[in-house]
Design an enzyme around this catalytic site. Structure first.
Site, PDB file in Angstrom:
ATOM      1  N   SER A 141     -69.154 -20.733  29.910  1.00 54.21           N
ATOM      2  CA  SER A 141     -70.439 -21.418  29.716  1.00 54.21           C
ATOM      3  C   SER A 141     -71.237 -20.602  28.731  1.00 54.21           C
ATOM      4  CB  SER A 141     -71.190 -21.519  31.049  1.00 54.21           C
ATOM      5  OG  SER A 141     -72.551 -21.865  30.848  1.00 54.21           O
ATOM      6  N   TYR A 154     -74.708 -18.832  39.081  1.00 57.66           N
ATOM      7  CA  TYR A 154     -73.949 -19.549  38.060  1.00 57.66           C
ATOM      8  C   TYR A 154     -73.564 -18.609  36.917  1.00 57.66           C
ATOM      9  CZ  TYR A 154     -72.559 -23.060  34.669  1.00 57.66           C
ATOM     10  OH  TYR A 154     -71.842 -23.791  33.749  1.00 57.66           O
TER      11      TYR A 154
END
Length: 278
Positions: A141, A154
């Site tokens: 990401s 995350y």
């Protein structure tokens, strides 16, 4: 490096029932690529397969369950003798500050995003090694490069996926298997809108933050999927997906310890999970 030929061989996709996994499957199926699609959502998998032609198998599995992953990997190999690509798209998001999140909530996300990725990679590596050439594409990401406030579990999980991907690439450098990571940002998949948030959060506040984050996304899923497929075929080690990812990559390179000063203002609403609604 030899370009990977996907047509006629099998690509395994985790998190295939929705988001980027589904978009990639939709693009690969018409090209004659055999697909093994993994997800925990049986109904969504069935709905996707109804759209696809060609050789497609579906496998319902919770990637947090190592024994189930091993059993699924055996089933995939029985159905698909020529596996040459693995794309680990499965993942989720989590909103909340460290004060708002419980240890259980954070462990859940790390189990999904990191250990699920490690488990399926380990289980399928022997099959990938058996191919003349193979490639693993891990989904990291943009938050594996820059860690914003309000996204600790995350970002933590995705930084770890990045480290796993790079270390595995180095371990396999003398083999027929190459490894790469993709760093998506700003892709309109809805992951942030359908992700989890801390139980301590007011749902309306969480929805406001998620909506603010989603409003910053500009890349269409089909465009991102095409770019990720090209990266897999070309066996790239590192691929930025989306305009925002390229910008953040440059920002972090220019200011490794000060990038948050530039990111704080545009992300202020997306990371605010503490201000009550008026």
């Amino acid at each position: 490096m030899t370009r990977l030929a996907l047509t006629g061989s099998t690509t395994v996709i985790t998190g295939a029932a929705s988001g980027m996994g589904a978009e990639i499957a939709r693009l690969l199926a018409p090209r004659g690529v055999h697909l093994a699609l993994l997800d925990h959502n049986a109904e969504a998998l069935a709905a996707l397969v109804s759209e696809l032609d060609g050789t497609v198998t579906t496998h319902v599995v919770d990637l947090r369950d190592d024994e189930a992953v091993l059993a699924t990997a055996r089933l995939v190999q029985e159905s698909h003798p020529r596996i040459n690509a693995l794309l680990t798209c499965a993942g989720s998001s989590m909103l909340g500050t460290l004060d708002q999140l419980t240890m259980e909530e954070m462990r859940w996300l790390v189990d999904v995003n990191l250990w699920g990725t490690v488990s399926i990679t380990k289980a399928l590596l022997p099959a990938l090694r058996a191919a003349p050439a193979a490639h693993i594409t891990h989904f990291a990401s943009v938050y594996a490069m820059a860690a914003p406030a309000g996204r600790i579990p995350y970002s933590m999980s995705k930084f770890a996926v990045r480290g796993f991907s790079e270390a595995l690439r180095h371990e396999l450098e003398d083999s027929s298997v190459t490894v790469g990571a993709v760093y998506p940002a700003g892709v309109r998949t809805g992951i942030i809108l359908h992700g989890r948030y801390a139980a301590a959060l007011d749902p309306a506040v969480a929805a406001r933050a998620a909506k603010a984050q989603a409003a910053m996304y500009h890349t269409e899923p089909a465009d991102a999927a095409a770019q990720i497929i090209r990266a897999t075929e070309r066996r790239r080690a590192r691929t930025m997906v989306g305009r925002e990812a390229r910008l953040i990559d440059v920002l972090v390179r220019l200011s490794p310890s000060g990038y948050w000063r530039a990111m704080r203002r545009p992300l202020r609403e997306a990371v605010d999970t503490t201000t009550p609604l008026r």
